[in-house]
Design an enzyme around this catalytic site. Sequence first.
Site, short mmCIF file in Angstrom:
data_model
loop_
_atom_site.label_atom_id
_atom_site.label_comp_id
_atom_site.label_asym_id
_atom_site.label_seq_id
_atom_site.Cartn_x
_atom_site.Cartn_y
_atom_site.Cartn_z
N LYS A 52 0.84 -1.21 0.00
CA LYS A 52 0.00 0.00 0.00
C LYS A 52 0.87 1.26 0.00
CE LYS A 52 -3.76 -2.48 2.26
NZ LYS A 52 -4.53 -2.78 3.50
N GLN A 96 -4.54 -1.71 9.90
CA GLN A 96 -4.43 -3.00 9.22
C GLN A 96 -4.95 -4.11 10.14
OE1 GLN A 96 -3.56 -3.33 6.03
NE2 GLN A 96 -3.66 -5.55 5.99
N ASP A 119 -10.83 2.57 4.19
CA ASP A 119 -11.11 1.13 4.06
C ASP A 119 -12.60 0.87 3.81
OD1 ASP A 119 -8.96 -0.66 4.17
OD2 ASP A 119 -8.78 -0.49 6.36
N1 GUN Z 1 -6.47 -6.95 6.26
C1 GUN Z 1 -6.68 -7.63 5.10
N2 GUN Z 1 -7.26 -6.81 4.18
C2 GUN Z 1 -7.39 -5.61 4.78
C3 GUN Z 1 -7.91 -4.36 4.33
O1 GUN Z 1 -8.38 -4.19 3.20
N3 GUN Z 1 -7.86 -3.35 5.23
C4 GUN Z 1 -7.37 -3.50 6.48
N4 GUN Z 1 -7.38 -2.45 7.29
N5 GUN Z 1 -6.89 -4.65 6.92
C5 GUN Z 1 -6.90 -5.69 6.07
#
Ligand code: GUN
Length: 290
Positions: A52, A96, A119
Amino acid sequence: MTLIDGKHISEQIIGEIAREVDALARAGRRPPHLVAVLVGHDGASEGYVAAKMRACARCGFRSTTLRLEDDVTQQQLLDTVARLNADDTVDGFIVQLPLPPHIDEQLIIEAIDYRKDVDGFHPVNVGRVALGLPGFVAATPQGIITLMERYGIATAGRRCVVVGRSNIVGKPVASLLMRKAQPGNCTVTICHSATPHLEQFTRQADILITAVGQPGLVTAGMVRPGVAVFDVGITRVPSSSTPSGWHLLGDVDFDSVAPLCSFITPIPGGVGPMTIASLMQNTLRAYQNQ
Ligand code: GUN
């Protein structure tokens, strides 16, 4: 059969965002800023957050990773969220997941200012999307919608079967595809672990979306010729033929199902890369909304 190239579309979107950010810079504006909160040292989470942050750099965004140790208290994490909510230099942030077991994930998600919830996990965003109102859509369902748009996949009046009822994929993608919108206007059925005779439903599908994490769940006998398949299931299985020692499998038995499809997403390189592109789009929008 058209193989859907999520990597290519994701690159396209990142390029489009980079050009917008470039125009902002030329107009003397600061770049969008995304913060990722990473708790602990889970290998998969480290990898996702690094990806990311790399995408942010390619978009011309400012990015920050806030690292907290596994033993951070729930209150300390809530304080971090409150600080990010109040920080005008932060347009959007993510915490996350998964979080360590002593922390209530839902409590943390609900503490995030929904205007910075890129998100799309906050109940305000989930609810607004379900109501057909503007709000942040979670990355995976938004990625599927974008692929449908960019590949010109017709949805109106078609039967869409979603296998999986998770809050981050199954429910929101079903809600997006039943909207009076384009893409949308599908007749949507949601199947899940308590659905008997899954094949009776999947055989009806013009569009089949699987998001359960069960490799080989969908086989050739379970689909209609001409179906468009979006496989979101990603399971790591041990492998002796890859340097990493594992490879990824979707929910759909690709080799037997692909020849029957009008469109299908491969794994890797299908829906996966789109999730990062969607997060970048949401971050740009959070910035524009400020
Ligand atoms: N863990 C796995 N996928 C995601 C996501 O899209 N966002 C977040 N915050 N955690 C994750």
